[in-house]
Design an enzyme around this catalytic site. Sequence first.
Site, PDB file in Angstrom:
ATOM      1  N   ASP A  17       0.812  -1.486   0.132  1.00 46.41           N
ATOM      2  CA  ASP A  17       0.348  -0.178   0.122  1.00 46.41           C
ATOM      3  C   ASP A  17       1.139   1.475  -0.070  1.00 46.41           C
ATOM      4  O   ASP A  17       1.563   1.251   0.211  1.00 46.41           O
ATOM      5  CB  ASP A  17      -1.303  -0.355   1.029  1.00 46.41           C
ATOM      6  CG  ASP A  17      -0.574   0.430   2.707  1.00 46.41           C
ATOM      7  OD1 ASP A  17       0.480  -0.049   2.599  1.00 46.41           O
ATOM      8  OD2 ASP A  17      -0.965   0.655   3.696  1.00 46.41           O
ATOM      9  N   ASP A 112      -5.515   2.190  -2.934  1.00 50.60           N
ATOM     10  CA  ASP A 112      -4.599   2.447  -2.195  1.00 50.60           C
ATOM     11  C   ASP A 112      -4.004   1.009  -2.199  1.00 50.60           C
ATOM     12  O   ASP A 112      -2.604   1.487  -1.424  1.00 50.60           O
ATOM     13  CB  ASP A 112      -4.073   3.846  -1.600  1.00 50.60           C
ATOM     14  CG  ASP A 112      -4.936   3.301  -0.338  1.00 50.60           C
ATOM     15  OD1 ASP A 112      -5.347   3.019   0.144  1.00 50.60           O
ATOM     16  OD2 ASP A 112      -4.579   4.336   0.673  1.00 50.60           O
ATOM     17  N   GLU A 113      -4.466   0.336  -1.971  1.00 53.96           N
ATOM     18  CA  GLU A 113      -3.866  -1.277  -1.426  1.00 53.96           C
ATOM     19  C   GLU A 113      -3.709  -2.352  -2.814  1.00 53.96           C
ATOM     20  O   GLU A 113      -5.388  -2.108  -2.928  1.00 53.96           O
ATOM     21  CB  GLU A 113      -3.839  -1.588   0.030  1.00 53.96           C
ATOM     22  CG  GLU A 113      -5.276  -1.133   0.376  1.00 53.96           C
ATOM     23  CD  GLU A 113      -5.436  -1.713   1.387  1.00 53.96           C
ATOM     24  OE1 GLU A 113      -4.975  -2.381   2.742  1.00 53.96           O
ATOM     25  OE2 GLU A 113      -5.798  -0.838   2.333  1.00 53.96           O
TER      26      GLU A 113
END
Lengths: 432, 143
Positions: A17, A112-113
Amino acid sequence: MSKPALMRHMPQIAHVDVNCFYASSERAFDPSLEGRPVIVLSNNDGCAVTRSPEAKALGIGMGDPWFKLAPRAKEWGLVALSSNYELYGDISARVMELLGRYSAWLEVYSIDEAFLGVKGSPAELLAMGRSMKAAVRRNVGVPVCVGIAPTKTLAKLANKWAKNNKAFDGVCHWDSVPAPEREALLGRLSVEEVWGIAGRLTRRLNGMGIFTIADLVRADPVAIRDKFNVVVMRTVLELQGTPCIPMEEERIGRDQLIFSRSFAKPITTAAGIRQVMSVYGQQASARLAKHGLQAKVLTAFAGTSHFNPKDTSYPSVCVPLPMPTADPVILTKAGHALLPRIVEGVRYARAGIMVTDLRPSGNQAPLSPFENPHEERHIGTLLEDVTRRYGRGSIGLGHGGIRGGPDWTMKRDMLSPRYTTHWDELPLVKAA
Amino acid sequence: MGVIIGPRVIDAGVSLLSVLVSPVPVAAGFPSPAQDYFDGRIDLNAHLIKDVTSTYVVRVSGESMTGAGISDGDELIVNRALEPHDGAVVVAVLDGELTIKRLRITPRGVILRAENPAYPDINVPALSDLTIWGVATRCLHHV
């Protein structure tokens, strides 16, 4: 004792992430933000949702409202930015594309991950993690941390460790860390640091004498299942190293799509809410069409602000759709079922729609009496094409309106340029 | 109402953007001899951008690179994945700003060179003292 070759190469999970994703995306194009406290604000510039480490060091908390921070921003040198979703969406897509080169087994978990299925010796896995970190930093421009472990839950934990302990330099391979160190960490961390354990569950676990992750690892999974449920049992097994949470190819919004915002200015009329529903009906239609999906059920809702305890109203309505559909006209109409429940004069702070029971479109042709007249005429695709070509807000259906944005659209007063998606807002490079 | 393009009638309601059409509008009776050879138009993205994930477009502000044919207001295609090499036009981070220069790597040190005598060069001891943001691969010069 040497294990057979196959055992040594059991698949593992890499969790990747982006550090402070929104702030890092901004810094990628504005290096002057490097080293300065940066926060990114939620919709309508409400409160801090991303804080750079420098901002955290100032004592700014997650969710601190901007109006409270603003008076001191100058003295702190604090930079506050509106959410630049166009930029973050593009950066996210680039990160995921790049990660996809490391493994075909990629689960995009959030903006974001991601989880990746990986295989190799400990040295190879560590090298792969470092390579991912370097490549995302260099090719896309944002920093990531990587945790690699036998299970998703441990991979998440390894990632958190990599972020918080400089010695890892951003990459932690769980099995490569000496066992006593791992045990010391688990004995130090509270159970709520575990992926999937939060709030009430923590309190109930505490009540059973389970305070640290080490306590949870020692718990009997079956007793945990009996006391809680199978989900918590899986978490225990995962912490013990048994993979229980499978990789999912497409997780985001597969069972539901939600379109909801809080308004810059409260809406006090049913007519205003009608307009909101029209816009969301069209957005939902476009998103469904993009994923080749149709919805069976639409839920429309609105609500007053929880900062304003008097005159509360939380109307919601669940509408079974006449047929699985992605048709903007039908979705919009369904959303309008909420209108009779809107109390005129009440200050609604947010509204939205949720479409559920999603299925791939075109699998079963509806019986002819239920054929969808608008889909027949390609209204959905037409709207979509015009929007793609001329931009959002260039064409609208009915009350969705087109001109100048209705006054409830999102407030983004501190928006940075949409560097990568808008030709007129490209990053400037100085030739001086 | 349909639009006659080549031998087919395409409903105007269908997205024309997504349909590959013959480049030559043809009279209804005679098929174009060219249409069997049509493979699609030139796609600038395919030719100018080798690696979409690592490539950004930036806009030039200033006159210091005019000697390299890069003018104020031109757009540059910048690939972050490329290794900065001697002679490359690079975007470097200088004083918190993205700055475009010619990179010279010499035995005596690294020079960020302006391509305009009116602007100074910048000397740095080694490449590792610099943050290179990306390497420019094309200039979209306004003529």
